[in-house]
Design a protein around this motif. Structure first.
Motif, PDB file in Angstrom:
ATOM      1  N   VAL A  13     -94.749  20.841 -15.325  1.00 56.95           N
ATOM      2  CA  VAL A  13     -95.495  20.453 -14.132  1.00 56.95           C
ATOM      3  C   VAL A  13     -96.903  21.009 -14.275  1.00 56.95           C
ATOM      4  O   VAL A  13     -97.081  22.203 -14.578  1.00 56.95           O
ATOM      5  CB  VAL A  13     -94.848  21.001 -12.835  1.00 56.95           C
ATOM      6  CG1 VAL A  13     -95.752  20.731 -11.634  1.00 56.95           C
ATOM      7  CG2 VAL A  13     -93.488  20.368 -12.619  1.00 56.95           C
ATOM      8  N   ARG A  14     -97.896  20.143 -14.081  1.00 52.56           N
ATOM      9  CA  ARG A  14     -99.284  20.573 -14.108  1.00 52.56           C
ATOM     10  C   ARG A  14     -99.731  20.836 -12.671  1.00 52.56           C
ATOM     11  O   ARG A  14     -99.684  19.945 -11.829  1.00 52.56           O
ATOM     12  CB  ARG A  14    -100.186  19.494 -14.713  1.00 52.56           C
ATOM     13  CG  ARG A  14     -99.681  18.911 -16.008  1.00 52.56           C
ATOM     14  CD  ARG A  14     -99.747  19.876 -17.158  1.00 52.56           C
ATOM     15  NE  ARG A  14     -99.501  19.187 -18.420  1.00 52.56           N
ATOM     16  CZ  ARG A  14     -99.574  19.757 -19.607  1.00 52.56           C
ATOM     17  NH1 ARG A  14     -99.884  21.027 -19.701  1.00 52.56           N
ATOM     18  NH2 ARG A  14     -99.327  19.061 -20.704  1.00 52.56           N
ATOM     19  N   HIS A  15    -100.137  22.061 -12.408  1.00 50.79           N
ATOM     20  CA  HIS A  15    -100.667  22.412 -11.097  1.00 50.79           C
ATOM     21  C   HIS A  15    -102.184  22.266 -11.163  1.00 50.79           C
ATOM     22  O   HIS A  15    -102.848  22.934 -11.960  1.00 50.79           O
ATOM     23  CB  HIS A  15    -100.289  23.842 -10.725  1.00 50.79           C
ATOM     24  CG  HIS A  15     -98.810  24.035 -10.554  1.00 50.79           C
ATOM     25  ND1 HIS A  15     -98.213  24.114  -9.316  1.00 50.79           N
ATOM     26  CD2 HIS A  15     -97.801  24.142 -11.466  1.00 50.79           C
ATOM     27  CE1 HIS A  15     -96.907  24.277  -9.458  1.00 50.79           C
ATOM     28  NE2 HIS A  15     -96.634  24.293 -10.764  1.00 50.79           N
ATOM     29  N   VAL A  16    -102.723  21.385 -10.356  1.00 53.49           N
ATOM     30  CA  VAL A  16    -104.156  21.097 -10.356  1.00 53.49           C
ATOM     31  C   VAL A  16    -104.748  21.592  -9.042  1.00 53.49           C
ATOM     32  O   VAL A  16    -104.313  21.181  -7.969  1.00 53.49           O
ATOM     33  CB  VAL A  16    -104.420  19.588 -10.513  1.00 53.49           C
ATOM     34  CG1 VAL A  16    -105.916  19.309 -10.594  1.00 53.49           C
ATOM     35  CG2 VAL A  16    -103.710  19.046 -11.750  1.00 53.49           C
ATOM     36  N   GLY A  17    -105.716  22.512  -9.146  1.00 56.68           N
ATOM     37  CA  GLY A  17    -106.303  23.066  -7.941  1.00 56.68           C
ATOM     38  C   GLY A  17    -105.312  23.815  -7.087  1.00 56.68           C
ATOM     39  O   GLY A  17    -105.427  23.853  -5.861  1.00 56.68           O
ATOM     40  N   GLY A  18    -104.296  24.413  -7.731  1.00 52.85           N
ATOM     41  CA  GLY A  18    -103.319  25.210  -7.003  1.00 52.85           C
ATOM     42  C   GLY A  18    -102.125  24.443  -6.471  1.00 52.85           C
ATOM     43  O   GLY A  18    -101.230  25.035  -5.873  1.00 52.85           O
ATOM     44  N   ARG A  19    -102.081  23.119  -6.695  1.00 51.60           N
ATOM     45  CA  ARG A  19    -100.968  22.315  -6.183  1.00 51.60           C
ATOM     46  C   ARG A  19    -100.369  21.485  -7.308  1.00 51.60           C
ATOM     47  O   ARG A  19    -101.084  21.046  -8.221  1.00 51.60           O
ATOM     48  CB  ARG A  19    -101.436  21.380  -5.071  1.00 51.60           C
ATOM     49  CG  ARG A  19    -101.911  22.082  -3.825  1.00 51.60           C
ATOM     50  CD  ARG A  19    -102.070  21.076  -2.704  1.00 51.60           C
ATOM     51  NE  ARG A  19    -100.806  20.472  -2.326  1.00 51.60           N
ATOM     52  CZ  ARG A  19    -100.705  19.380  -1.593  1.00 51.60           C
ATOM     53  NH1 ARG A  19    -101.776  18.744  -1.192  1.00 51.60           N
ATOM     54  NH2 ARG A  19     -99.519  18.896  -1.281  1.00 51.60           N
ATOM     55  N   PRO A  20     -99.036  21.236  -7.287  1.00 49.18           N
ATOM     56  CA  PRO A  20     -98.436  20.378  -8.307  1.00 49.18           C
ATOM     57  C   PRO A  20     -99.038  18.984  -8.244  1.00 49.18           C
ATOM     58  O   PRO A  20     -99.119  18.385  -7.163  1.00 49.18           O
ATOM     59  CB  PRO A  20     -96.950  20.346  -7.928  1.00 49.18           C
ATOM     60  CG  PRO A  20     -96.750  21.379  -6.886  1.00 49.18           C
ATOM     61  CD  PRO A  20     -98.058  21.712  -6.295  1.00 49.18           C
ATOM     62  N   GLY A  21     -99.467  18.469  -9.402  1.00 49.48           N
ATOM     63  CA  GLY A  21    -100.091  17.149  -9.418  1.00 49.48           C
ATOM     64  C   GLY A  21     -99.539  16.196 -10.451  1.00 49.48           C
ATOM     65  O   GLY A  21     -99.638  14.980 -10.287  1.00 49.48           O
ATOM     66  N   VAL A  22     -98.943  16.739 -11.517  1.00 47.59           N
ATOM     67  CA  VAL A  22     -98.446  15.909 -12.610  1.00 47.59           C
ATOM     68  C   VAL A  22     -97.105  16.448 -13.084  1.00 47.59           C
ATOM     69  O   VAL A  22     -96.954  17.651 -13.322  1.00 47.59           O
ATOM     70  CB  VAL A  22     -99.433  15.892 -13.802  1.00 47.59           C
ATOM     71  CG1 VAL A  22     -98.911  14.977 -14.905  1.00 47.59           C
ATOM     72  CG2 VAL A  22    -100.828  15.465 -13.364  1.00 47.59           C
ATOM     73  N   HIS A  23     -96.115  15.563 -13.217  1.00 48.68           N
ATOM     74  CA  HIS A  23     -94.823  15.911 -13.802  1.00 48.68           C
ATOM     75  C   HIS A  23     -94.729  15.196 -15.134  1.00 48.68           C
ATOM     76  O   HIS A  23     -94.964  13.997 -15.221  1.00 48.68           O
ATOM     77  CB  HIS A  23     -93.690  15.464 -12.872  1.00 48.68           C
ATOM     78  CG  HIS A  23     -92.327  15.672 -13.461  1.00 48.68           C
ATOM     79  ND1 HIS A  23     -91.599  14.647 -14.050  1.00 48.68           N
ATOM     80  CD2 HIS A  23     -91.548  16.785 -13.557  1.00 48.68           C
ATOM     81  CE1 HIS A  23     -90.439  15.129 -14.464  1.00 48.68           C
ATOM     82  NE2 HIS A  23     -90.384  16.413 -14.188  1.00 48.68           N
TER      83      HIS A  23
END
Length: 246
Positions: free
Chosen positions: A131-141
Motif C-alpha cells: 500500500v502506498r501512503h500518499v500525503g499520510g493517507r493510503p492512496g494506492v494498493h
C-alpha cells in the motif's frame, strides 16, 4: 425553517473552497479546529460539519478522525511516458510517500499470472502486496508477482522493486500496461479505508527484460482523488491505443 440552515452551510463551504483554491490554505495544511471555525462563522458545529462534508465530497479536504481536517494533497501525475517505479514518480513530484508491505512470500501464482510470466507448471513466484501512503493517507494498493524469488528478504519499505531487480543484475527494458476506470471493490476498499464503489484507476502492467523475458506482472488500484493520468504525445510514434474494454 430548513432553508436558512441549508443556505448557510453552502455559503461556508463556498467560502472555505475559495480560500483553498486561492492558496490561503495550502495542500496538506490543517484547517482551523471545528470549534474555532464554527465560532468564526457563527454557526453550530452541526452546520459547520455539513459544510466540511461538502468539501470532503468534492475532494477538497480530507477528514482524519481524532486529528482534524486537512486540505487534500495536490493531485499527482501518473506518467505514461517513463518506465520507473510508482514510488519514484511520486517522490519526484514532491509527494510524501510511505510504502507499507502487507504480504511478501513465495507461492504458486494463479494460472493467468503463470501464463503471463511464462512460468512452468508448479513454479513459484514472489507475491508482493503493498500500500502506498500518499500525503499520510493510503492512496494506492499494488499486488505484484515477481519471477526471481530471491528477493523475498528485501526490505520493500525502503527499496523499489525495479532497484531490487537491478541489484540482482536484471535490467528492465520495457513494460506493457493497460489502465482502465473501475469502482473500488470491497476487499481493496477496506485496505484503503474508502467506501466501496469509489472511483479508481486500475493499472495492469507486465515488465520485461532486455531479452523480452517477463519478470513482473502487477495490478495497481489507484484512488481517483490521488492521481491523474498524463502523457506526452509526438507527431510520430504514438504508443497509446484506444479500444473497447475486453
Amino acid at each position: 425553517m430548513e432553508w436558512p440552515l441549508m443556505a448557510r452551510y453552502h455559503e461556508i463551504a463556498a467560502d472555505l473552497a475559495a480560500k483553498i483554491l486561492n492558496g490561503q490554505y495550502e495542500p496538506g495544511a490543517a484547517l482551523p479546529p471545528q470549534r474555532e471555525l464554527s465560532a468564526t462563522y457563527r454557526v453550530t458545529l452541526m452546520t459547520l460539519r455539513q459544510a466540511l462534508r461538502m468539501l470532503s465530497d468534492d475532494g477538497l479536504v480530507v477528514q482524519q478522525p481524532g486529528k482534524g481536517t486537512y486540505v487534500a494533497p495536490a493531485t499527482m501525475a501518473y506518467q505514461l511516458d517513463t518506465l520507473r517505479s510508482l514510488e519514484e514518480d511520486l517522490r519526484d513530484q514532491g509527494s510524501e510517500v510511505r510504502t507499507e508491505v502487507l504480504t511478501q512470500l513465495v507461492r504458486r501464482p494463479p494460472a493467468a499470472v503463470a501464463a503471463t510470466l511464462n512460468l512452468p507448471v508448479g513454479r513459484s513466484a514472489l507475491l508482493l502486496e503493498r500500500v502506498r501512503h500518499v500525503g499520510g493517507r493510503p492512496g494506492v494498493h499494488q499486488v505484484s508477482w515477481v519471477v526471481p524469488t530471491g528477493l523475498r528478504e528485501t526490505d520493500f519499505t525502503k527499496h523499489s522493486l525495479y532497484a531490487a531487480l537491478a541489484g540482482t543484475g536484471m535490467v528492465v527494458a520495457r513494460a506493457a500496461e493497460r489502465i482502465r476506470p473501475e469502482a473500488l471493490p470491497g476487499i481493496v476498499a477496506r485496505i484503503l479505508g474508502e467506501p466501496q464503489g469509489t472511483p479508481v484507476f486500475v493499472s495492469d502492467r507486465t515488465t520485461y527484460l532486455l531479452d523480452g523475458t517477463p519478470v513482473v506482472t502487477d495490478r495497481a488500484t489507484i484512488l481517483g482523488r490521488v492521481m491523474e493520468i498524463r502523457t506526452e504525445r509526438a507527431a510520430a510514434g504514438v504508443s497509446i491505443r484506444w479500444q473497447p474494454p475486453a
